[in-house]
Design a protein around this motif. Structure first.
Motif, PDB file in Angstrom:
ATOM      1  N   GLU A   1     -26.152 113.867  11.535  1.00 40.19           N
ATOM      2  CA  GLU A   1     -26.310 113.366  10.206  1.00 40.19           C
ATOM      3  C   GLU A   1     -27.088 114.245   9.414  1.00 40.19           C
ATOM      4  OE1 GLU A   1     -26.861 109.716  12.919  1.00 40.19           O
ATOM      5  OE2 GLU A   1     -27.211 111.806  13.068  1.00 40.19           O
ATOM      6  N   GLU A   2     -27.957 114.774   9.950  1.00 37.60           N
ATOM      7  CA  GLU A   2     -28.690 115.898   8.865  1.00 37.60           C
ATOM      8  C   GLU A   2     -27.798 116.834   8.330  1.00 37.60           C
ATOM      9  OE1 GLU A   2     -32.006 115.967   8.432  1.00 37.60           O
ATOM     10  OE2 GLU A   2     -32.378 117.723   7.476  1.00 37.60           O
TER      11      GLU A   2
ATOM     12  N   ASN B   1     -25.280 115.549   6.115  1.00 40.50           N
ATOM     13  CA  ASN B   1     -25.995 115.246   4.622  1.00 40.50           C
ATOM     14  C   ASN B   1     -26.292 116.751   4.046  1.00 40.50           C
ATOM     15  OD1 ASN B   1     -26.033 112.376   4.652  1.00 40.50           O
ATOM     16  ND2 ASN B   1     -27.886 112.495   5.854  1.00 40.50           N
ATOM     17  N   ARG B   2     -26.886 117.671   4.591  1.00 38.84           N
ATOM     18  CA  ARG B   2     -26.933 118.743   3.904  1.00 38.84           C
ATOM     19  C   ARG B   2     -25.947 119.628   3.501  1.00 38.84           C
ATOM     20  NH1 ARG B   2     -32.530 119.925   4.618  1.00 38.84           N
ATOM     21  NH2 ARG B   2     -32.405 121.913   3.395  1.00 38.84           N
TER      22      ARG B   2
ATOM     23  N   ASN C   1     -22.848 118.298   2.678  1.00 30.15           N
ATOM     24  CA  ASN C   1     -22.279 117.440   1.653  1.00 30.15           C
ATOM     25  C   ASN C   1     -23.033 117.740   0.354  1.00 30.15           C
ATOM     26  OD1 ASN C   1     -19.754 116.442   2.687  1.00 30.15           O
ATOM     27  ND2 ASN C   1     -20.897 114.979   3.972  1.00 30.15           N
ATOM     28  N   GLU C   2     -24.275 117.552   0.675  1.00 32.59           N
ATOM     29  CA  GLU C   2     -25.216 117.930  -0.645  1.00 32.59           C
ATOM     30  C   GLU C   2     -24.815 119.293  -1.089  1.00 32.59           C
ATOM     31  OE1 GLU C   2     -30.105 117.639  -1.175  1.00 32.59           O
ATOM     32  OE2 GLU C   2     -29.188 118.127   0.628  1.00 32.59           O
TER      33      GLU C   2
ATOM     34  N   GLY D   1     -14.939 108.694   7.853  1.00 34.60           N
ATOM     35  CA  GLY D   1     -15.567 109.950   8.549  1.00 34.60           C
ATOM     36  C   GLY D   1     -14.381 110.924   8.962  1.00 34.60           C
TER      37      GLY D   1
END
Lengths: 340, 1067
Positions: free
Chosen positions: B337-338, B341-342, B344-345, B388
């Motif tokens: 997940e980290e 998130n990072r 995609n961010e 996903g």
């Protein structure tokens, strides 16, 4: 993972869930929103409180929120002119669960259009493809694919020698609101006439396109295509010098990125020189299409057919055989492969 | 690593963030690069530098060179540094450092290229430059920098060797890796030395600078950067060493640990500079490879949290994120997940360009991978799973569209996500994918080549064969994929990539012998993209292809290929007039112009070749010879066609001037050394001088002690003495020159003659006697040509000198009591014959001098026949004897003894009736006899009086000769000669007839002979024979009182006949 990050992930997932449809347009960022209306001329997208009308001639592709797995592969294969891959990818799409009308239209369109384009290039049955297209045209007259379907139907009918029936579909392009499609309709009609060796009428049709006002880049591209078509018709009537001059001018002005126009122009030069009895020059121009612009089945097949003869004339039997084999392997049902 | 280092090494975070005025100089240079035509850059840069203060010149030079290198224009950087050698506005220190800076540019170029061969060459050149610089005892700081660069070259070489080693067979892999390690160790020593020197030099610099000391301040900055660079390179050596061991081995771990320690130390030292940040990234990477995820992530996190939005900081953050994504997705970390998130961010905030660069594509791929791993933990039927999956598929598919290291893994990932069509091994379906495969194949091909080259040095046959196979396979793949790429959809593909693909296709077509195809592609690039490197290279390949197509064409008419060559040469001269391609094109055009005898074009092409171009001298020689040949041809034209004396003199002078200039230029190029080309040129010059009657000058050239061909031959210079063809040509020319001297230098001539005979015998030629005879006969013919030229140019005095000189010399040879051989007598006879021919007027017959020479020739031939009769071994073979009989018969004809001549010819023909030269000589002799006995013309046509056993004429005559040769292509020339002579005999017969009406009928019949020939063979056997037909037809037309339009009459008649036939067919 921090709480903040967890929230971010959820937020991203959620935004995907509500993102609805993606409309990819020429030379701009994709537009995301819900498609609320569709016609052969435009698509209306709702983005929150805003509604945007997108002309069909600006749309590259539409991806729907509820797309079944694999449909994006179908679209990219079709847009990259890989029609056999398109049909293969369609087989992997599970359409049974699809409820949304636009997606059903898409699946039917890509199946019919890919089969038609293959048939026009000489691979596959013209009748089967035509049947699917007629069905699509009858059922989905509001689809944004409608005009392309009409064009393809016209082309299929021309290839079957039914010019009058083709005219009906080309007229639908002519009636559209887009100037380049109006011009294209005339070009398609001219090509149909040319295929019947009715050169004078074909030239007159081409002239209509050439003399029309063309303010957009797309319309100008159609005019160049008309000049190439006219040149071929002129060469066939013995006016090769005039034809060559016209095409050379097109090549000097053409956008280097417009590869299809280049393929057409080089073939037109080849046919003009050939008509003038200058076979060596003709061979060189057709070779341009074979070596540099072979991504366009119709033009490539035409060049290969000419090269098969011209290499033989140049006493290069092996090259003639090679050109003929490529023509028959790659475009077996093409009109250019007949009697080769 | 090297590229990353170059990118940001000298830039502190503050500067990165603030984008300060200090950057202005660089930005201005960048603007210059982007907006000026390449050829103008150096001038533009010079102009800028000229207008700035001397104090800032140092910074400007460095900045401009950096900007050129950053744009990939290394050759321009080298040229620019060259121009600075004589610039007044740079300091002496800067001037002294230029070779080092050029070496540095070459090194950067080597780092940027993927072509192993080119890289090796550039590294070698760079090393040479830098070593040369170090030999000049430069200042300590620059010496240290240069030492550092040498070490970098060593590292590059070691890295290349390690790359080759990894693909080598197991039997040699270890030894190669050990060798690479030794090279790394050697580089480490050099770098350590450089580090010490930099530190010392930096200590010696003042801490603060006064106003106006910008140069010194900049130097200090550069010194500090060099120190950091050296320390960085030292740390990177440990990392590279680790790669030469098995992954996970104790040695690899030790080396990685050392590298991590060094990088960390470097970061501590340069925390506030770009070098420190990159060091931290690499420290993290070493920890990652050592399996310490925590330490690695610590380093990456520090970098990810760097503030600022400058491109450099964003680039470092992207690199750190890429590494961090790898770590988060490790099975032991499972922080999917980290990672998602990072990733995609980053993708939503970065620009499109950045997200498609190598780091951006890596982030996309790694995010997709993390997503795949994450959804594997979810319920397959859940909406989250489906979303996903779609998201990961979209990311992976995006990556597959771009070339790079993640393309294949992304395709595999897409496949596993249900993306279908684009599996890693499937045939590429996009231009980018096909091109990427082709480029990878090229790299494999180059690596195989490099491996083979190394194996050749060690003579490992098995490996050489293996590499050959690998190269062939890789090449076939490269050709296939480049061609395939052009067949796919090119819309949206970068035009640079499309054109480089076209260029490769062109290159491989050329290499595969498909010259017309290669010419089409190359010419398309040249015409459509003249301002690109591919356009220029395409033009060069197209030119080479057309020349090959021309050479290989089996068609008689090659005008099409020639026209293409000329058109392409014109294009090259127009677009790239100052480039080497232009000189090449002009030289090629010149060759074709010579073939076409288009002298104006020859001269205009010559003007297009710069005086300092290597092709200029050779072109001058060929142009001069062409002009000379044209002069000779014009000289021998019939009076009515010959140009005026003035024109002839002009042509001759021009030819001579150009030749002389070519020889002088060749001498300069050879720098006093004898080369085969120079000797051939000097020989040519001596020959033309001799033919012009400048005997003394000719001998000066031949005898010149330093470069004279005769002097060098006598001195045993291998360039002349060991050349298979030169000695004979030198002796022949010297012999003619000595004899033609005024007064003749007979002793020297005889010495040369003896030397010539010795040289032929010493050559080991099994048929030395025949060879010598051939040489003498050719010598006789050359003499005859010389005499003809002197006569045609009305050099009566020189004509007499040469003739008398030879008469004296030949009489002496013939009169000597011993030493004469078949060859020497053949030469004497042949040369007397040539002298006689020189005094023979085709219309009036030989003059008294001519008669005397023909008599001497006949005497020599008789001597040969008589000695052969008494000694069967005297003649080398029966054919030689027949040849002498015929030459003797020729002498008799020249002396007016026709019947004796005909008898001799008939005696030869009785034994060899099908001997065409003898048959022709018989018919010619009858035709010559016609001048005193008109009935002989009839025999010339219909055959002689002497009959064979079947009662057929032994001498056939022109009619039978033409009939028997007409259907055989090999005898086409004999056929046309017979047709012309037959018509000529008939015409002469008609002229002799006292009955004018009958005579006219006969002349008309002669014309009809010519017309029939024209109808059957409109080209009349080529240009030369056509002219003969035309000349005779003009005579006939004149005799008939018609317009003397020559062959034009036949052309009109043929056109009218065609028209009538067409009309008849239509009706």
């Amino acid at each position: 993972m921090s709480n903040f990050r967890c929230l971010l992930l959820v937020a991203l997932m959620a935004s995907v869930a509500g993102a609805s449809d993606t409309i990819r347009v020429k030379g701009g960022p994709p537009m995301i929103g819900a498609i609320v209306k569709m016609s052969p001329d435009e698509v209306v997208v709702e983005q929150g409180p805003l509604k945007k009308n997108i002309p069909v001639n600006q749309i590259v592709v539409i991806e729907y929120d509820e797309d079944p797995t694999g449909l994006s592969v179908v679209r990219s294969a079709y847009n990259e002119a890989r029609y056999a891959d398109t049909l293969a990818a369609l087989k992997k799409v599970d359409a049974a669960g699809v409820k949304r009308d636009e997606i059903i239209q898409d699946i039917e369109f890509y199946r019919a259009a890919a089969a038609s384009r293959l048939a026009l290039g000489g691979a596959g049955s013209t009748k089967d493809a035509g049947r699917m297209l007629v069905q699509f045209e009858g059922k989905h007259s509001g689809s944004y694919h409608y005009l392309e379907a009409c064009e393809l139907l016209g082309d299929l009918l021309v290839s079957a020698g039914n010019i009058d029936a083709a005219q009906k579909y080309y007229d639908k392009l002519a009636d559209s609101q887009f100037p380049e499609l109006k011009l294209k309709a005339n070009i398609l009609q001219a090509r149909a006439l040319e295929s019947q060796k009715d050169y004078d009428k074909a030239i007159a049709k081409y002239d209509e396109v050439i003399s029309a006002e063309a303010s957009t880049k797309e319309a100008q591209a159609q005019q160049y295509a008309a000049i190439c078509g006219k040149a071929t018709a002129l060469a066939a009537t013995g006016k090769s010098d005039e034809a060559i001059k016209m095409v050379e001018e097109v090549l000097s002005k053409a956008d280097a990125a417009d590869l299809e126009l280049h393929a057409r122009a080089y073939n037109a030069l080849g046919s003009s020189y050939r008509a003038a009895g200058k076979k060596k020059e003709a061979l060189l121009w057709y070779l341009h299409t074979d070596l540099l612009f072979s991504g366009f089945p119709e033009q490539h097949a035409e060049a290969l057919a000419a090269l098969a003869d011209l290499w033989a004339d140049a006493d290069k039997a092996d090259r003639a055989l090679q050109a003929r084999s490529t023509l028959k392997d790659r475009y077996p049902g093409s009109r250019w492969a007949q009697n080769k | 690593l090297a590229a990353q280092l170059r990118q940001i090494l000298n830039v502190s975070p503050k500067r990165l963030a603030d984008d300060t005025m200090e950057f202005f100089g660089c930005n201005r240079m960048q603007w210059l690069l982007n907006n000026c035509r390449r050829t103008l850059w150096c001038c533009a840069a010079l102009a800028i530098i000229n207008t700035t203060q001397r104090a800032t010149a140092y910074e400007q030079v460095v900045a401009f060179v950096d900007a050129l290198c950053a744009a990939g224009y290394y050759d321009s950087a080298i040229d620019y540094l060259d121009t600075l050698k004589s610039a007044s506005y740079i300091s002496d220190d800067m001037r002294a450092s230029l070779p080092y800076r050029q070496g540095d540019v070459l090194l950067r170029q080597a780092e940027a290229t993927n072509d192993a061969g080119v890289k090796a060459k550039l590294l070698a050149e760079a090393a040479d430059k830098i070593r040369a610089f170090l030999q000049q005892s430069p200042p300590a700081d620059l010496a240290a920098a240069a030492t550092g660069r040498l070490a970098t070259i060593e590292v590059e070489n070691a890295r290349s060797l390690a790359t080759v080693a990894r693909t080598s067979p197991a039997s040699t892999r270890d030894s190669k890796l050990a060798e690479a390690r030794e090279m790394f160790d050697q580089a480490r020593k050099q770098l350590t030395s450089a580090e010490t020197q930099f530190a010392a030099a930096l200590d010696a610099m003042p801490k603060l600078f006064a106003a106006g000391e910008e140069d010194k301040k900049q130097q200090k900055n550069e010194l500090a950067a060099e120190l950091a660079k050296t320390q960085f390179a030292l740390a990177s050596i440990d990392y590279e060493l680790a790669k030469t061991y098995e992954p996970g081995s104790a040695e690899a771990k030790t080396a990685l640990g050392q590298a991590a320690e060094r990088f960390t130390k470097l970061y501590d030292q340069y925390r506030t500079r770009g070098a420190g940040l990159i060091a931290l990234l690499w420290a993290g990477r070493c920890q990652q490879e050592l399996g310490d995820a925590k330490k690695a992530l610590g380093a990456y996190q520090d970098l990810l949290e760097l503030p600022g939005k400058s491109p450099e900081v964003r680039s470092i953050r992207a690199k750190a994120l890429r590494q961090a994504l790898e770590v988060w997705s490790l099975p032991e970390e499972r922080k999917y997940e980290e990672a998602i998130n990072r990733g995609n961010e980053w993708l939503t905030t970065e620009t499109r360009t950045a997200s498609n660069d190598p780091d951006g594509l890596a982030i996309r791929y790694l995010t997709a991978l993390a997503t795949q791993k994450h959804i594997a933990t979810l319920n397959r039927n859940s909406a989250d799973y489906r979303r996903g999956q779609q998201a990961a598929l979209r990311l992976a598919k995006h990556v597959t569209r771009y070339p790079g290291e993640f393309k294949r893994p992304a395709a595999q990932l897409a496949e596993s996500l249900g993306g279908g069509a684009d599996s890693a091994d499937a045939e590429p379906t996009t231009f980018a994918a096909a091109r990427q495969r082709a480029v990878e194949s090229l790299e494999r091909m180059q690596n195989a080549r490099m491996g083979r080259d190394i194996s050749k040095q060690t003579g490992e046959e098995e490996e050489i064969a293996l590499y050959d196979k690998q190269e062939a396979e890789a090449k076939a793949d490269a050709v296939h994929y480049f061609k395939l790429a052009l067949q796919l959809d090119l819309a949206g593909a970068p035009i640079e990539d499309v054109n480089s693909t076209r260029y490769y296709v062109c290159y491989f077509l050329y290499e595969g012998g498909q010259y017309i195809d290669a010419a089409v592609v190359g010419e398309y690039l040249a015409r459509s993209f003249p301002n690109t490197a591919e356009g220029r290279q395409g033009a060069r390949l197209a030119m080479a292809s057309w020349v090959k197509a021309y050479t290989e064409s089996r068609e008689a008419d090659k005008s099409f290929e020639m026209a293409r060559i000329n058109a392409l040469a014109d294009l090259i001269l127009k677009h790239w007039p100052d480039q080497p391609e232009a000189a090449e094109a002009a030289a090629t055009q010149l060759s074709f112009a010579i073939q076409q005898r288009d002298l104006d074009k020859v001269l205009s092409c010559l003007e297009q070749i710069p005086a300092d171009n290597p092709r200029r001298a050779d072109s001058e020689m060929r142009a001069g010879q062409a002009l000379w040949a044209s002069y000779l041809k014009s000289l021998f034209l019939p009076d009515e066609e010959r140009p005026s004396e003035e024109e002839l003199t002009k042509l001759k002078t021009k030819a001579f001037e150009i030749l002389q200039a070519g020889v002088e230029r060749m001498k300069e190029q050879a720098e006093g050394q004898a080369t085969p080309t120079l000797i051939a040129a000097l020989l040519s010059l001596a020959q033309i001088n001799l033919e012009m009657g400048n005997t003394a000058t000719s001998l000066e050239v031949l005898e010149d002690e330093s470069l004279g061909p005769l002097a060098l031959l006598r001195a045993g210079n291998p360039v002349v003495a060991e050349n298979p063809a030169l000695p004979v040509e030198v002796y022949k020319l010297a012999l003619r020159a000595y004899v033609a001297s005024d007064p003749p230098r007979i002793e020297e001539a005889e010495r040369v003659m003896n030397d010539l005979e010795q040289a032929v015998k010493a050559s080991g030629d099994a048929q030395a006697s025949e060879t010598l005879t051939r040489i003498y006969i050719s010598l006789g013919r050359e003499l005859q040509q010389q005499l003809d030229e002197l006569r045609a140019s009305k050099k009566t005095k020189e004509l007499k000198t040469v003739s008398q000189g030879f008469e004296t010399f030949l009489s002496r040879i013939m009169g000597r009591s011993a030493g004469n051989t078949w060859s020497s007598l053949a030469w004497v006879a042949e040369t007397f014959f040539s002298l006689g021919s020189g005094f023979d007027d085709p219309a009036k017959g030989p003059s008294p001098d001519g008669v005397r020479y023909f008599e001497q020739a006949a005497k020599a031939y008789d001597e040969m026949l008589s000695r052969a009769a008494s000694d069967p071994s005297f003649a080398p073979n029966p054919d030689a004897l027949v040849g002498v009989q015929l030459r003797s018969a020729m002498c008799l004809r020249k002396l007016g003894k026709y019947d004796e001549s005909l008898a001799k010819i008939a005696s030869v023909l009785k034994a060899r009736p099908a001997m065409l030269p003898a048959q022709m000589m018989g018919a010619e002799t009858y035709q010559a006899k016609g001048a005193v006995d008109k009935e002989a013309y009839a025999h010339a046509i219909l055959g002689g009086t002497e009959k064979d056993a079947k009662n057929q004429p032994v001498i056939w005559g022109w009619a039978k000769l033409s009939k028997l040769t007409m259907s055989d292509e090999r005898f086409a020339d004999t056929f046309h000669q017979s047709r012309i002579k037959m018509a000529e005999s008939r015409y002469l017969y008609g002229r002799k007839n006292s009955d004018k009406a009958k005579g006219k009928r006969t002349i008309n019949a002669a014309k009809e002979d010519l017309w029939i020939t024209y109808k059957l063979y409109p080209d009349l056997g080529g240009e030369a024979r056509s002219q003969e037909y035309n000349r005779l037809l003009v005579q006939i037309q004149r005799a008939l009182g018609e317009k003397t339009v020559g062959l034009e009459e036949f052309r009109r008649r043929a056109a009218a006949a065609n028209k009538a036939a067409t009309a008849a067919a239509g009706g």
